[in-house]
Scaffold this motif. Structure first.
Motif, PDB file in Angstrom:
ATOM      1  N   MET A 146       0.834  -1.201   0.000  1.00  0.00           N
ATOM      2  CA  MET A 146       0.000   0.000   0.000  1.00  0.00           C
ATOM      3  C   MET A 146       0.868   1.250   0.000  1.00  0.00           C
ATOM      4  O   MET A 146       0.628   2.197  -0.761  1.00  0.00           O
ATOM      5  CB  MET A 146      -0.908  -0.011   1.223  1.00  0.00           C
ATOM      6  CG  MET A 146      -1.727   1.252   1.427  1.00  0.00           C
ATOM      7  SD  MET A 146      -2.390   1.331   3.105  1.00  0.00           S
ATOM      8  CE  MET A 146      -0.888   1.452   4.076  1.00  0.00           C
ATOM      9  N   PHE A 147       1.910   1.240   0.821  1.00  0.00           N
ATOM     10  CA  PHE A 147       2.788   2.406   0.878  1.00  0.00           C
ATOM     11  C   PHE A 147       3.516   2.593  -0.451  1.00  0.00           C
ATOM     12  O   PHE A 147       3.610   3.698  -0.979  1.00  0.00           O
ATOM     13  CB  PHE A 147       3.802   2.245   2.015  1.00  0.00           C
ATOM     14  CG  PHE A 147       4.673   3.454   2.197  1.00  0.00           C
ATOM     15  CD1 PHE A 147       4.248   4.500   2.985  1.00  0.00           C
ATOM     16  CD2 PHE A 147       5.897   3.550   1.566  1.00  0.00           C
ATOM     17  CE1 PHE A 147       5.041   5.640   3.143  1.00  0.00           C
ATOM     18  CE2 PHE A 147       6.690   4.670   1.717  1.00  0.00           C
ATOM     19  CZ  PHE A 147       6.263   5.716   2.512  1.00  0.00           C
ATOM     20  N   GLY A 148       4.051   1.512  -1.001  1.00  0.00           N
ATOM     21  CA  GLY A 148       4.768   1.610  -2.265  1.00  0.00           C
ATOM     22  C   GLY A 148       3.881   2.066  -3.404  1.00  0.00           C
ATOM     23  O   GLY A 148       4.310   2.857  -4.258  1.00  0.00           O
ATOM     24  N   ALA A 149       2.631   1.596  -3.434  1.00  0.00           N
ATOM     25  CA  ALA A 149       1.709   1.980  -4.510  1.00  0.00           C
ATOM     26  C   ALA A 149       1.331   3.447  -4.426  1.00  0.00           C
ATOM     27  O   ALA A 149       1.054   4.085  -5.450  1.00  0.00           O
ATOM     28  CB  ALA A 149       0.452   1.105  -4.450  1.00  0.00           C
ATOM     29  N   SER A 150       1.312   3.976  -3.219  1.00  0.00           N
ATOM     30  CA  SER A 150       0.886   5.372  -3.030  1.00  0.00           C
ATOM     31  C   SER A 150       2.044   6.359  -3.116  1.00  0.00           C
ATOM     32  O   SER A 150       1.818   7.567  -3.139  1.00  0.00           O
ATOM     33  CB  SER A 150       0.202   5.534  -1.661  1.00  0.00           C
ATOM     34  OG  SER A 150      -0.908   4.667  -1.556  1.00  0.00           O
ATOM     35  N   ASN A 151       3.258   5.849  -3.122  1.00  0.00           N
ATOM     36  CA  ASN A 151       4.429   6.739  -3.101  1.00  0.00           C
ATOM     37  C   ASN A 151       5.486   6.258  -4.081  1.00  0.00           C
ATOM     38  O   ASN A 151       6.593   5.892  -3.706  1.00  0.00           O
ATOM     39  CB  ASN A 151       5.031   6.786  -1.673  1.00  0.00           C
ATOM     40  CG  ASN A 151       4.065   7.319  -0.646  1.00  0.00           C
ATOM     41  OD1 ASN A 151       3.900   8.509  -0.459  1.00  0.00           O
ATOM     42  ND2 ASN A 151       3.388   6.400   0.032  1.00  0.00           N
ATOM     43  N   ASP A 152       5.140   6.245  -5.378  1.00  0.00           N
ATOM     44  CA  ASP A 152       6.134   5.747  -6.352  1.00  0.00           C
ATOM     45  C   ASP A 152       7.401   6.569  -6.376  1.00  0.00           C
ATOM     46  O   ASP A 152       8.468   6.063  -6.625  1.00  0.00           O
ATOM     47  CB  ASP A 152       5.662   5.734  -7.805  1.00  0.00           C
ATOM     48  CG  ASP A 152       4.223   5.625  -7.978  1.00  0.00           C
ATOM     49  OD1 ASP A 152       3.600   5.567  -6.975  1.00  0.00           O
ATOM     50  OD2 ASP A 152       3.782   5.565  -9.100  1.00  0.00           O
ATOM     51  N   SER A 153       7.277   7.876  -6.157  1.00  0.00           N
ATOM     52  CA  SER A 153       8.457   8.721  -6.276  1.00  0.00           C
ATOM     53  C   SER A 153       9.221   8.865  -4.959  1.00  0.00           C
ATOM     54  O   SER A 153      10.359   9.321  -4.950  1.00  0.00           O
ATOM     55  CB  SER A 153       8.066  10.117  -6.769  1.00  0.00           C
ATOM     56  OG  SER A 153       7.103  10.671  -5.904  1.00  0.00           O
ATOM     57  N   PHE A 154       8.608   8.495  -3.843  1.00  0.00           N
ATOM     58  CA  PHE A 154       9.253   8.580  -2.545  1.00  0.00           C
ATOM     59  C   PHE A 154       9.885   9.947  -2.273  1.00  0.00           C
ATOM     60  O   PHE A 154      11.101  10.104  -2.361  1.00  0.00           O
ATOM     61  CB  PHE A 154      10.328   7.500  -2.389  1.00  0.00           C
ATOM     62  CG  PHE A 154       9.753   6.140  -2.166  1.00  0.00           C
ATOM     63  CD1 PHE A 154       8.998   5.873  -1.044  1.00  0.00           C
ATOM     64  CD2 PHE A 154       9.968   5.138  -3.086  1.00  0.00           C
ATOM     65  CE1 PHE A 154       8.462   4.613  -0.839  1.00  0.00           C
ATOM     66  CE2 PHE A 154       9.425   3.882  -2.882  1.00  0.00           C
ATOM     67  CZ  PHE A 154       8.675   3.614  -1.766  1.00  0.00           C
ATOM     68  N   PRO A 155       9.090  10.971  -1.945  1.00  0.00           N
ATOM     69  CA  PRO A 155       9.660  12.249  -1.514  1.00  0.00           C
ATOM     70  C   PRO A 155      10.624  12.026  -0.345  1.00  0.00           C
ATOM     71  O   PRO A 155      10.462  11.091   0.429  1.00  0.00           O
ATOM     72  CB  PRO A 155       8.433  13.052  -1.052  1.00  0.00           C
ATOM     73  CG  PRO A 155       7.288  12.408  -1.760  1.00  0.00           C
ATOM     74  CD  PRO A 155       7.632  10.964  -1.915  1.00  0.00           C
ATOM     75  N   GLU A 156      11.636  12.890  -0.241  1.00  0.00           N
ATOM     76  CA  GLU A 156      12.714  12.669   0.722  1.00  0.00           C
ATOM     77  C   GLU A 156      12.192  12.522   2.148  1.00  0.00           C
ATOM     78  O   GLU A 156      12.643  11.640   2.894  1.00  0.00           O
ATOM     79  CB  GLU A 156      13.698  13.843   0.656  1.00  0.00           C
ATOM     80  CG  GLU A 156      14.906  13.638   1.567  1.00  0.00           C
ATOM     81  CD  GLU A 156      15.909  14.759   1.408  1.00  0.00           C
ATOM     82  OE1 GLU A 156      16.875  14.780   2.185  1.00  0.00           O
ATOM     83  OE2 GLU A 156      15.727  15.619   0.514  1.00  0.00           O
ATOM     84  N   GLU A 157      11.217  13.346   2.543  1.00  0.00           N
ATOM     85  CA  GLU A 157      10.711  13.278   3.918  1.00  0.00           C
ATOM     86  C   GLU A 157      10.087  11.914   4.212  1.00  0.00           C
ATOM     87  O   GLU A 157      10.320  11.314   5.266  1.00  0.00           O
ATOM     88  CB  GLU A 157       9.684  14.393   4.126  1.00  0.00           C
ATOM     89  CG  GLU A 157       9.099  14.409   5.539  1.00  0.00           C
ATOM     90  CD  GLU A 157       8.046  15.500   5.691  1.00  0.00           C
ATOM     91  OE1 GLU A 157       7.366  15.493   6.726  1.00  0.00           O
ATOM     92  OE2 GLU A 157       7.915  16.342   4.781  1.00  0.00           O
ATOM     93  N   GLN A 158       9.291  11.413   3.237  1.00  0.00           N
ATOM     94  CA  GLN A 158       8.642  10.124   3.448  1.00  0.00           C
ATOM     95  C   GLN A 158       9.651   8.982   3.408  1.00  0.00           C
ATOM     96  O   GLN A 158       9.537   8.007   4.156  1.00  0.00           O
ATOM     97  CB  GLN A 158       7.563   9.906   2.387  1.00  0.00           C
ATOM     98  CG  GLN A 158       6.357  10.818   2.580  1.00  0.00           C
ATOM     99  CD  GLN A 158       5.368  10.666   1.442  1.00  0.00           C
ATOM    100  OE1 GLN A 158       5.762  10.651   0.272  1.00  0.00           O
ATOM    101  NE2 GLN A 158       4.101  10.562   1.763  1.00  0.00           N
ATOM    102  N   LEU A 159      10.645   9.090   2.534  1.00  0.00           N
ATOM    103  CA  LEU A 159      11.654   8.049   2.454  1.00  0.00           C
ATOM    104  C   LEU A 159      12.443   7.974   3.758  1.00  0.00           C
ATOM    105  O   LEU A 159      12.724   6.884   4.273  1.00  0.00           O
ATOM    106  CB  LEU A 159      12.601   8.321   1.280  1.00  0.00           C
ATOM    107  CG  LEU A 159      13.698   7.276   1.059  1.00  0.00           C
ATOM    108  CD1 LEU A 159      13.082   5.909   0.805  1.00  0.00           C
ATOM    109  CD2 LEU A 159      14.592   7.682  -0.102  1.00  0.00           C
TER     110      LEU A 159
END
Length: 237
Positions: free
Chosen positions: A165-178
């Motif tokens: 679910m996390f990977g599907a919603s965050n394909d680009s992975f902003p730095e804060e979320q990563l």
């Protein structure tokens, strides 16, 4: 002694999923004309617009397959195949799968949440959660994705679905979320959980790709096909 197959369980066919979906709607009084029921796009659009019915359908089919004794990884794979089929739009070169929505549905079905990293603690919804109150056993998963001291709520499909679910919603992975994700994974403890987390993220990032074979990927990446019953054993049981 019979030789166990190296092949994973076969994927669901498009026709089989469509037949299941139409039968589900008929049983609940959502009558579709014969013409509409034969139109793949119409069936998909109905489920795309009615998320609660889509999730009820996924839960009902998984519940039935759990009673049949299917492996937990097989339940996960079949649910992923169904939700991707239901959330497909277009045809040919315009085909698109709503991967983020598929990830949220899998998150609800196996982890009880459709929100981000804080969701497990703060935003739970057990209505669709197959792992509540009795978690699925870790059947179908290879030993490198298991650990021996797992508690009653530590099930593999839970971890896989949450990070998908996390990977599907965050394909680009902003730095804060990563950065937040890296911190979470480093605190997870057993390396098996970290493997499943990265597997889940990788899976989630591919859910929206129409070329992606989710059944083959799951069994190749986290599955143990030696646990798959032989055809004659399945019939006998």
């Amino acid at each position: 002694m019979a030789h166990r197959p190296a092949a994973p369980p076969p994927p669901l066919s498009d026709n089989a999923i469509q037949a299941e979906a139409v039968a589900f709607l008929d049983a609940r009084g959502h009558w579709l004309t014969a013409v509409t029921a034969r139109r793949v796009a119409a069936v998909r659009e109905f489920f795309r617009q009615h998320a609660h019915l889509r999730r009820d359908f996924l839960r009902e089919r998984a519940d039935e397959e759990r009673r049949e004794g299917r492996l937990a990884l097989e339940l996960f794979s079949r649910a992923a195949q169904r939700v991707r089929w239901l959330l497909t739009t277009g045809d040919g070169p315009t085909t698109r799968i709503h991967g983020a929505e598929a990830g949220r549905d899998l998150g609800l079905l196996f982890a009880g949440t459709d929100s981000g990293l804080d969701g497990l603690a703060s935003e739970r919804d057990e209505r669709w959660n197959l792992n509540h109150p009795h978690p699925l056993p870790p059947t179908g998963f290879r030993s490198s994705r298991l650990h021996g001291d797992c508690g009653p709520e530590e099930d593999q499909t839970h971890h896989l679905a949450f990070y998908a679910m996390f990977g599907a919603s965050n394909d680009s992975f902003p730095e804060e979320q990563l950065n937040k994700l890296m911190g979470t994974l480093s605190d997870m403890g057993p390396p098996e959980d970290q493997h499943l987390a990265w597997d889940g993220i990788d899976l989630g990032r591919q859910l929206g790709d129409p070329r992606f074979d989710v059944n083959a990927w799951l069994w190749k990446t986290v599955g143990d096909t030696c646990q798959v019953p032989l055809a004659e054993e399945a019939v006998a049981s």
